[in-house]
Design a protein around this motif. Structure first.
Motif, mmCIF file in Angstrom:
data_model
loop_
_atom_site.group_PDB
_atom_site.id
_atom_site.type_symbol
_atom_site.label_atom_id
_atom_site.label_comp_id
_atom_site.label_asym_id
_atom_site.label_seq_id
_atom_site.Cartn_x
_atom_site.Cartn_y
_atom_site.Cartn_z
ATOM 1 N N ALA A 81 0.839 -1.205 0.000
ATOM 2 C CA ALA A 81 0.000 0.000 0.000
ATOM 3 C C ALA A 81 0.872 1.253 0.000
ATOM 4 O O ALA A 81 0.562 2.242 -0.680
ATOM 5 C CB ALA A 81 -0.928 -0.007 1.210
ATOM 6 N N GLU A 98 2.254 1.727 -3.499
ATOM 7 C CA GLU A 98 1.243 2.279 -4.400
ATOM 8 C C GLU A 98 1.069 3.778 -4.189
ATOM 9 O O GLU A 98 0.982 4.552 -5.154
ATOM 10 C CB GLU A 98 -0.084 1.566 -4.204
ATOM 11 N N SER A 99 1.031 4.204 -2.943
ATOM 12 C CA SER A 99 0.882 5.624 -2.656
ATOM 13 C C SER A 99 2.094 6.412 -3.139
ATOM 14 O O SER A 99 1.961 7.497 -3.710
ATOM 15 C CB SER A 99 0.677 5.846 -1.157
ATOM 16 N N LYS A 133 -6.786 3.417 5.847
ATOM 17 C CA LYS A 133 -8.071 3.555 5.163
ATOM 18 C C LYS A 133 -8.069 2.770 3.855
ATOM 19 O O LYS A 133 -9.058 2.095 3.517
ATOM 20 C CB LYS A 133 -8.352 5.026 4.890
ATOM 21 N N LYS A 134 -6.982 2.852 3.124
ATOM 22 C CA LYS A 134 -6.864 2.123 1.860
ATOM 23 C C LYS A 134 -6.978 0.619 2.079
ATOM 24 O O LYS A 134 -7.598 -0.090 1.279
ATOM 25 C CB LYS A 134 -5.521 2.451 1.198
#
Length: 224
Positions: free
Chosen positions: A22, A25-26, A42-43
């Motif tokens: 994650a 990806e961010s 949250k993701k």
């Protein structure tokens, strides 16, 4: 014992790799400023507290991202320079595998890291060290095939800086056009033309057949 558990724990905590994926990806989509605990939680659909089962803090997560980049992009590039090859031309094709196979070299990751380095002296130093290690690996590759050091050094710099230029400008090119250019890139970079069997092995690895003209675009590659 807790360290062993942390790497395998799943469920409400997620997993170390899940948090790291994650974060990756961010970073690649929006930059390092978006790599923060709450947005990542949250993701992933997880609680903020579950993050701390795997990482002490955000800085430890960022350090893990840097290590993932180092192992993948620098580690794989160096390994490709050391692969078996009949000639320097085929050795160059082995390096080109990096620019065509994101499993070997992640151009988006590279672009994100270099963007991050513009605002972080620490990351800039990691980039500097990686650049040196990669160029030195390319130099060793040329020396292995009988090139004098000075010539090997200039060729290594030309190859590497050309590729970094492609990455830095976020260039996208048609696969068929890139593949047609491969022999000329090899000849320019090495001074030798690749043999037909060397090119065939290279094209086969990438599922490419001469004369086909796919419309697919793929990111950032020297060879094209």
């Amino acid at each position: 014992m807790k360290e062993q558990t942390k790497a395998t724990e799943t469920g409400w905590r997620g997993s170390l790799e899940g948090w790291l994926d994650a974060a990756y990806e961010s970073l690649t989509e929006s930059g390092v400023d978006t790599v923060r605990v709450m947005p990542l939680a949250k993701k992933l659909g997880l609680s903020r507290t579950s993050f701390y089962w795997f990482f002490k803090d955000r800085e430890e997560l960022l350090a893990a991202l840097i290590e993932r980049w180092r192992l993948k992009n620098t580690g794989n590039l160096i390994e490709q320079t050391e692969c078996y090859a009949e000639s320097i031309a085929e050795a160059m094709l082995n390096v080109f595998d990096c620019w065509l196979n994101p499993q070997l070299f992640d151009s988006q990751f590279e672009f994100a890291m270099r963007s991050w380095a513009l605002q972080s002296a620490e990351v800039s130093e990691h980039i500097r060290v990686a650049d040196i290690a990669r160029r030195e690996a390319l130099i060793r590759m040329f020396v292995r095939f009988g090139y004098e050091f000075d010539g090997a050094d200039v060729r290594a710099r030309t190859i590497y800086l050309t590729q970094i230029g492609y990455i830095s400008t976020n260039t996208r090119e048609d696969v068929a056009e890139r593949m047609r250019r491969i022999p000329e890139y090899v000849k320019i970079f090495t001074g030798q033309e690749p043999r037909a069997r060397e090119l065939n092995r290279f094209y086969f690895r990438h599922g490419y057949v001469m004369d086909e003209a796919p419309s697919l675009e793929v990111p950032t590659a020297t060879a094209g």
